[in-house]
Enzyme design. Structure first.
Site, PDB file in Angstrom:
ATOM      1  N   GLN A  70       0.811  -1.214   0.000  1.00 37.83           N
ATOM      2  CA  GLN A  70       0.000   0.000   0.000  1.00 37.83           C
ATOM      3  C   GLN A  70       0.847   1.269   0.000  1.00 37.83           C
ATOM      4  O   GLN A  70       1.605   1.511   0.942  1.00 37.83           O
ATOM      5  CB  GLN A  70      -0.880  -0.020   1.254  1.00 37.83           C
ATOM      6  CG  GLN A  70      -1.801   1.171   1.384  1.00 37.83           C
ATOM      7  CD  GLN A  70      -2.395   1.254   2.775  1.00 37.83           C
ATOM      8  OE1 GLN A  70      -1.782   0.793   3.744  1.00 37.83           O
ATOM      9  NE2 GLN A  70      -3.579   1.839   2.881  1.00 37.83           N
ATOM     10  N   GLY A  71       0.679   2.074  -1.018  1.00 37.38           N
ATOM     11  CA  GLY A  71       1.391   3.352  -1.061  1.00 37.38           C
ATOM     12  C   GLY A  71       0.422   4.520  -0.937  1.00 37.38           C
ATOM     13  O   GLY A  71       0.083   5.156  -1.940  1.00 37.38           O
TER      14      GLY A  71
ATOM     15  N   SER B 138       0.441   6.649   2.379  1.00 36.02           N
ATOM     16  CA  SER B 138       1.086   7.662   3.220  1.00 36.02           C
ATOM     17  C   SER B 138       2.301   8.279   2.545  1.00 36.02           C
ATOM     18  O   SER B 138       3.012   7.617   1.779  1.00 36.02           O
ATOM     19  CB  SER B 138       1.545   7.040   4.543  1.00 36.02           C
ATOM     20  OG  SER B 138       0.480   6.410   5.182  1.00 36.02           O
TER      21      SER B 138
ATOM     22  N   SER C 199       4.185  -0.957   4.360  1.00 35.93           N
ATOM     23  CA  SER C 199       4.366  -2.253   5.026  1.00 35.93           C
ATOM     24  C   SER C 199       4.802  -3.311   4.022  1.00 35.93           C
ATOM     25  O   SER C 199       4.283  -3.343   2.905  1.00 35.93           O
ATOM     26  CB  SER C 199       3.055  -2.729   5.662  1.00 35.93           C
ATOM     27  OG  SER C 199       2.728  -1.916   6.736  1.00 35.93           O
TER      28      SER C 199
ATOM     29  N   GLU D  14     -15.751  -9.156   5.663  1.00 28.97           N
ATOM     30  CA  GLU D  14     -14.670 -10.121   5.829  1.00 28.97           C
ATOM     31  C   GLU D  14     -13.900  -9.901   7.131  1.00 28.97           C
ATOM     32  O   GLU D  14     -13.531 -10.838   7.811  1.00 28.97           O
ATOM     33  CB  GLU D  14     -13.723 -10.070   4.646  1.00 28.97           C
ATOM     34  CG  GLU D  14     -12.602 -11.076   4.823  1.00 28.97           C
ATOM     35  CD  GLU D  14     -11.761 -11.277   3.582  1.00 28.97           C
ATOM     36  OE1 GLU D  14     -12.337 -11.658   2.558  1.00 28.97           O
ATOM     37  OE2 GLU D  14     -10.547 -11.060   3.662  1.00 28.97           O
TER      38      GLU D  14
ATOM     39  N   GLU E  51      -6.387   8.249  17.551  1.00 28.13           N
ATOM     40  CA  GLU E  51      -7.068   9.553  17.658  1.00 28.13           C
ATOM     41  C   GLU E  51      -8.029   9.739  16.487  1.00 28.13           C
ATOM     42  O   GLU E  51      -9.167  10.170  16.664  1.00 28.13           O
ATOM     43  CB  GLU E  51      -6.040  10.695  17.675  1.00 28.13           C
ATOM     44  CG  GLU E  51      -5.203  10.788  18.958  1.00 28.13           C
ATOM     45  CD  GLU E  51      -4.179   9.670  19.086  1.00 28.13           C
ATOM     46  OE1 GLU E  51      -3.646   9.220  18.048  1.00 28.13           O
ATOM     47  OE2 GLU E  51      -3.918   9.229  20.221  1.00 28.13           O
TER      48      GLU E  51
HETATM   49  C1  LIG Z   1       3.804  -0.272  11.311  1.00 24.84           C
HETATM   50  C2  LIG Z   1       3.178   0.676  10.346  1.00 24.84           C
HETATM   51  C3  LIG Z   1       2.814   0.233   9.101  1.00 24.84           C
HETATM   52  C4  LIG Z   1       2.245   1.100   8.179  1.00 24.84           C
HETATM   53  N1  LIG Z   1       1.941   0.627   6.916  1.00 24.84           N
HETATM   54  C5  LIG Z   1       1.510   1.493   5.965  1.00 24.84           C
HETATM   55  C6  LIG Z   1       1.318   1.054   4.633  1.00 24.84           C
HETATM   56  O1  LIG Z   1       1.521  -0.112   4.315  1.00 24.84           O
HETATM   57  N2  LIG Z   1       0.938   1.946   3.705  1.00 24.84           N
HETATM   58  C7  LIG Z   1       0.669   3.238   4.032  1.00 24.84           C
HETATM   59  O2  LIG Z   1       0.274   3.981   3.161  1.00 24.84           O
HETATM   60  N3  LIG Z   1       0.843   3.687   5.305  1.00 24.84           N
HETATM   61  C8  LIG Z   1       1.261   2.860   6.267  1.00 24.84           C
HETATM   62  N4  LIG Z   1       1.473   3.297   7.562  1.00 24.84           N
HETATM   63  C9  LIG Z   1       1.283   4.709   7.844  1.00 24.84           C
HETATM   64  C10 LIG Z   1       0.124   5.035   8.731  1.00 24.84           C
HETATM   65  O3  LIG Z   1      -1.087   4.906   8.066  1.00 24.84           O
HETATM   66  C11 LIG Z   1       0.367   6.443   9.246  1.00 24.84           C
HETATM   67  O4  LIG Z   1       1.509   6.391  10.072  1.00 24.84           O
HETATM   68  C12 LIG Z   1      -0.791   6.986  10.036  1.00 24.84           C
HETATM   69  O5  LIG Z   1      -1.895   7.204   9.204  1.00 24.84           O
HETATM   70  C13 LIG Z   1      -0.419   8.290  10.743  1.00 24.84           C
HETATM   71  O6  LIG Z   1       0.179   9.191   9.888  1.00 24.84           O
HETATM   72  P1  LIG Z   1       1.568   9.886  10.298  1.00 24.84           P
HETATM   73  O7  LIG Z   1       2.512   8.818  10.616  1.00 24.84           O
HETATM   74  O8  LIG Z   1       1.900  10.835   9.250  1.00 24.84           O
HETATM   75  O9  LIG Z   1       1.229  10.650  11.635  1.00 24.84           O
HETATM   76  P2  LIG Z   1       0.498  12.042  11.758  1.00 24.84           P
HETATM   77  O10 LIG Z   1      -0.713  12.041  10.937  1.00 24.84           O
HETATM   78  O11 LIG Z   1       1.467  13.134  11.575  1.00 24.84           O
HETATM   79  O12 LIG Z   1       0.067  11.959  13.260  1.00 24.84           O
HETATM   80  C14 LIG Z   1       0.936  12.285  14.342  1.00 24.84           C
HETATM   81  C15 LIG Z   1       0.101  12.388  15.598  1.00 24.84           C
HETATM   82  O13 LIG Z   1      -0.878  13.424  15.457  1.00 24.84           O
HETATM   83  C16 LIG Z   1      -2.168  12.938  15.680  1.00 24.84           C
HETATM   84  N5  LIG Z   1      -3.104  13.609  14.796  1.00 24.84           N
HETATM   85  C17 LIG Z   1      -3.012  13.883  13.495  1.00 24.84           C
HETATM   86  N6  LIG Z   1      -4.124  14.432  13.036  1.00 24.84           N
HETATM   87  C18 LIG Z   1      -4.968  14.503  14.077  1.00 24.84           C
HETATM   88  C19 LIG Z   1      -6.302  14.938  14.250  1.00 24.84           C
HETATM   89  N7  LIG Z   1      -7.023  15.427  13.257  1.00 24.84           N
HETATM   90  N8  LIG Z   1      -6.845  14.838  15.464  1.00 24.84           N
HETATM   91  C20 LIG Z   1      -6.130  14.337  16.503  1.00 24.84           C
HETATM   92  N9  LIG Z   1      -4.898  13.889  16.406  1.00 24.84           N
HETATM   93  C21 LIG Z   1      -4.320  13.974  15.202  1.00 24.84           C
HETATM   94  C22 LIG Z   1      -2.076  11.468  15.327  1.00 24.84           C
HETATM   95  O14 LIG Z   1      -3.122  10.714  15.953  1.00 24.84           O
HETATM   96  C23 LIG Z   1      -0.702  11.119  15.876  1.00 24.84           C
HETATM   97  O15 LIG Z   1      -0.802  10.913  17.237  1.00 24.84           O
HETATM   98  C24 LIG Z   1       2.020   2.448   8.516  1.00 24.84           C
HETATM   99  C25 LIG Z   1       2.376   2.891   9.775  1.00 24.84           C
HETATM  100  C26 LIG Z   1       2.960   2.027  10.695  1.00 24.84           C
HETATM  101  C27 LIG Z   1       3.324   2.532  12.047  1.00 24.84           C
END
Ligand SMILES: Cc1cc2nc3c(=O)[nH]c(=O)nc-3n(C[C@H](O)[C@H](O)[C@H](O)COP(=O)(O)OP(=O)(O)OC[C@H]3O[C@@H](n4cnc5c(N)ncnc54)[C@H](O)[C@@H]3O)c2cc1C
Lengths: 369, 409
Positions: free
Chosen positions: B137-138, B140, B176, B259, B387
């Protein structure tokens, strides 16, 4: 929907409609503020119009012959309006003790009156703590020489103890626990109301001084074990209902109360509280109904599950009741608002029949931890 | 990425025929027999061999007609009714066979099934099911996580007719299993930056195509759970688009029936096992005589039971009313908190012994609790943070108002 699911849904709706009409939270408030613990007319109508008192009483004693699953649904609904009346003590505690006992004569003597709404009852087991624990009985019973018995001792935290027509009390006979029926106006019985937190559930201290009693011929320890589990499961259902209603109050308020030019429910701090409390409510409800279903089947996991439900639902209701006040702000702190009734019911029922820690210890015992 | 080929037909034992004739119990036993007799064999220790072993197992599963319990038969799935999906998931969990590689099956496959062309369905879904390809999945990006609609990877159209392509530029991150990827399913920007979710397109990108660079990222536990992906002038055929241009956002939350709900009992069963192992460990070390430890273990025990009751409620809801109900929205919060607290408790309970890593022979149970403590941090981040999830529950289940300071959904 399966037949059973449909019937339960109907029971829920009938109960909810009746309560909305005659025993809403405002009615609870009205009863309590007038210094009473019950609206007798509504209690009568509850029996005559929808038969809630007899729902889990066998047909041979005038009841509807259903069981813990249905009674759980009713308790959940009563919990939503913090129903103030002798339902829990009479229908869950006393009646279920009589249903569990194998003394047909005793059942015939008392159950039909309960079903009709003509007789209220309660159950008093542990002398000092209000728990349904046969190990904590100190009151003693002696034969009066004429086939009857006399009880000596006292019981604290007896639910509806001042108003109950029938008091089922546990007492020791030569070190073994027995179950006895005592008339509410028996000689040598003193009943004193206990000033305590929850105005919607009356508690009393009872003193027996050679009080005349009839013995319920049964294995009292086994009966009390069963009733303890039923009380845990049904109290959890009641707590789940109260928690659901308190959460609904909070959510509704959060949608309409505006600050900084927007509804407070649009603030994340409020949203997150509500989301977490929804988890509390859903899990409490599911645990209570799982426990009721296992109790209905006399499943070996029933006791453990009943305590698991109790250990979760008590603190869960308290969390919801506290957040409800928090979300309401100043108005939530007023006497006029209903929120405090939920907090008082929540905290009181959390500790009344054994604390969460007590139930966790029981789970640990039963799960072999 | 494989080129379009003739659909593979499940060879033996097509479950569709048997479905109506056999009882649930017979179905269970037939599946169990297959999983035991045709099982994948011992798990190799070498990571590379383990990947090959996992792929071989899934190919085997597909060829025998036991892949994709909820997927339509036209794309090689089993199309089981929900009740059978529950049985399927139970048996898969019981057999302890390796799970799918990549994240495609759970996320993009339902989207393709629902919105893809016939060719896309036949080619891509089958390739995923059979593990001929690992899909990752791409979504983020470094600047777009929770706020995914702000993503910046661009796709610009070039050429015409058969040769028309999107030229993709940008960076994806936290992918991932990224180092295993054969194919990436991506959200890219085709509209203006300001158009947010209205200018996003869903593209399938060959991970081996020129201009794609995938670099492993070391995670906090020292492993490579995820990767970063650089896309430099990557030419992607227009035929690799799912749905219309600029309408990719609407496809993002496609799910296929229920599912995930069908597997919810397994989640509960899995945590049951993990907890039982922790209780056993505590007992072996004589720790359950400590009333505080015992109280905590009982609390976890109660929560595992509640997870099961919640799962039962979700499943009953689907069977009785066709919808899982509010419990399903909150159950993930319960699981993630549990997973984190359980592992942290285990580390605390073990005292300094709990700190020894698996690099040392002195590690307790190969340091599984310590790794669990670290790895479970991701439980409240990946797949949408806790969150964001609470926001969603509040707005979509409880119907609390949207935050006006936030961009519209
Ligand atoms: C192990 C792992 C596997 C992953 N695999 C994939 C993958 O395969 N493909 C992919 O595309 N992504 C993947 N991700 C990414 C994942 O979806 C993102 O890390 C996640 O959506 C959070 O985005 P961010 O890391 O940019 O954090 P941010 O969005 O920057 O968040 C940082 C903090 O701010 C808080 N925050 C942000 N916005 C708000 C809001 N509106 N209200 C309250 N709090 C808020 C968040 O809850 C968090 O605590 C993976 C992440 C991990 C850890």
């Amino acid at each position: 929907m399966s037949g059973q699911a449909e019937e339960l849904q109907e029971l829920r709706e009938v109960t909810r409609r009746f309560l909305a009409d005659k025993a809403s939270i405002s009615d609870t408030r009205r009863v309590v503020e007038s210094g009473r613990s019950c609206d007798e007319a509504v209690w009568k109508q509850m029996a005559e119009q929808i038969g809630l008192q007899g729902i889990a009483v066998p047909e041979q004693f005038g009841g509807a012959g259903m069981g813990p699953v249905e009674l759980g649904v009713v308790c959940e609904e009563l919990g939503r309006t913090l129903y103030a009346g002798p339902f829990f003590a009479t229908v869950v505690m006393a009646a279920q003790a009589l249903v569990a006992a194998d003394d047909v004569e005793a059942a015939e003597r008392w159950l039909p009156g309960i079903v009709e709404g003509a007789l209220t009852g309660t159950l008093a087991v542990a002398d000092l703590t209000g728990e349904i624990d046969p190990e904590k009985v100190l009151t003693t019973a002696e034969p009066d020489g004429e086939g009857g018995w006399r009880l000596t001792g006292s019981k604290r935290f007896v639910v509806d103890g001042c108003s109950a027509d029938l008091i089922l009390a546990a007492a020791l006979v030569e070190g073994e626990v027995g179950l006895f029926g005592i008339d509410g106006d028996a000689a040598g019985l003193t009943r004193e109301p206990l000033a305590q937190l929850d105005p919607t559930r009356a508690l009393a201290v009872l003193t027996f001084e050679a009080t005349p009693a009839q013995r319920v011929a049964t294995d009292a320890a086994a009966v009390l074990g069963r009733v303890r589990d039923l009380v845990s499961a049904h109290l959890a259902a009641e707590q789940a209902g109260g928690a659901a209603a308190a959460l609904e109050m909070a959510v509704e308020y959060a949608k309409v109360r505006e600050q900084f030019g927007r509804p407070i429910g649009s603030f994340q701090a409020i949203k997150h509280m509500c989301a977490d409390r929804l988890l509390d409510v859903e899990s409490a409800r599911n645990a209570a109904s799982a426990a009721a279903a296992l109790l209905a089947d006399h499943d070996p996991e029933a006791s453990l599950t009943a305590s698991a439900a109790a250990a979760w639902a008590g603190p869960a209701f308290t969390r919801v009741a506290k957040d409800n006040i928090q979300i309401h702000g100043g108005i939530g702190f007023t006497w006029e608002h209903d929120a405090h009734y939920f907090l008082k019911r929540a905290k009181s029922s959390e500790v009344l029949f054994g604390s969460p820690a007590h139930h966790r210890a029981r789970v640990a015992d039963l799960a072999g931890i | 990425m494989t080129t379009i080929q003739h659909p593979v037909h499940p060879s033996v034992d097509d479950p569709s025929h048997a479905l109506h004739a056999e009882s649930d119990e017979e179905f269970r036993l037939r599946l169990r027999a297959f999983l035991t007799s045709g099982g994948p064999g011992p798990r190799p220790r070498d990571p590379r061999e383990r990947v090959a072993w996992t792929k071989a197992w899934h190919r085997n599963l597909y060829d025998a007609g036991y892949a994709g319990p909820s997927f339509p038969q036209e794309v090689g799935g089993m199309d089981l009714p929900f009740g059978r999906q529950v049985i399927y998931q139970e048996e898969i969990a019981r057999a302890k066979v390796p799970g799918a590689l990549g994240t495609g099956l759970g996320i993009v496959a339902p989207t393709i099934i629902r919105y893809g062309t016939e060719v896309q369905k036949q080619t891509w879904v089958r390739a995923m099911l059979r593990h001929d390809e690992v899909w990752c999945q791409g979504y983020s990006e470094p600047g777009a996580g929770s706020d995914l609609p702000s993503l910046r990877t661009t796709a610009r159209r070039e050429g015409s007719g058969e040769d028309e392509v999107y030229v993709v530029n940008g960076q994806k991150v936290w992918t991932s299993s990224g180092i295993l990827a054969d194919t990436l399913f991506c959200l890219v920007r085709t509209g203006s930056q300001e158009s947010r979710q209205k200018g996003i397109t869903y593209l399938i990108i060959d991970a081996k195509a020129p201009g794609v660079t995938i670099r492993p990222l070391k995670d906090l536990n020292g492993g490579t759970i995820f990767a970063e992906v650089f896309l430099d002038d990557v030419r992607v055929p227009v035929a690799n688009r799912i749905g219309e241009e600029n309408s990719g956002w609407a496809l993002v939350r496609t799910s296929l029936g229920h599912e995930r709900a069908a597997g919810s009992m397994n989640q509960a069963a899995r945590y049951r096992r993990v907890l039982d192992e922790l209780i056993q460990l505590a007992q072996e070390r004589g720790l359950t005589s400590d009333p505080l430890i015992r109280d905590q273990l009982a609390d976890f025990d109660i929560r595992v039971r509640l997870m099961r009751f919640n799962a039962e409620r979700i499943i009953a809801g689907i069977l009785e009313r066709g919808e899982p109900g509010p419990t399903s929205s909150v159950s993930r919060l319960m699981l993630t908190t549990f997973e984190q607290e359980l592992h942290e408790f285990a580390v605390d309970m073990l005292g300094p012994d709990g700190l020894v890593t698996k690099a040392s022979d002195a590690a307790v149970q190969r340091a599984r609790w310590l790794s669990g403590f670290l790895t479970s941090r991701a439980a409240t981040i990946g797949a949408g943070t806790a969150e964001i999830q609470r926001n969603t529950i509040a707005e979509q289940v409880l119907r609390l108002p949207h935050d006006p300071a936030m961009p519209p959904r």
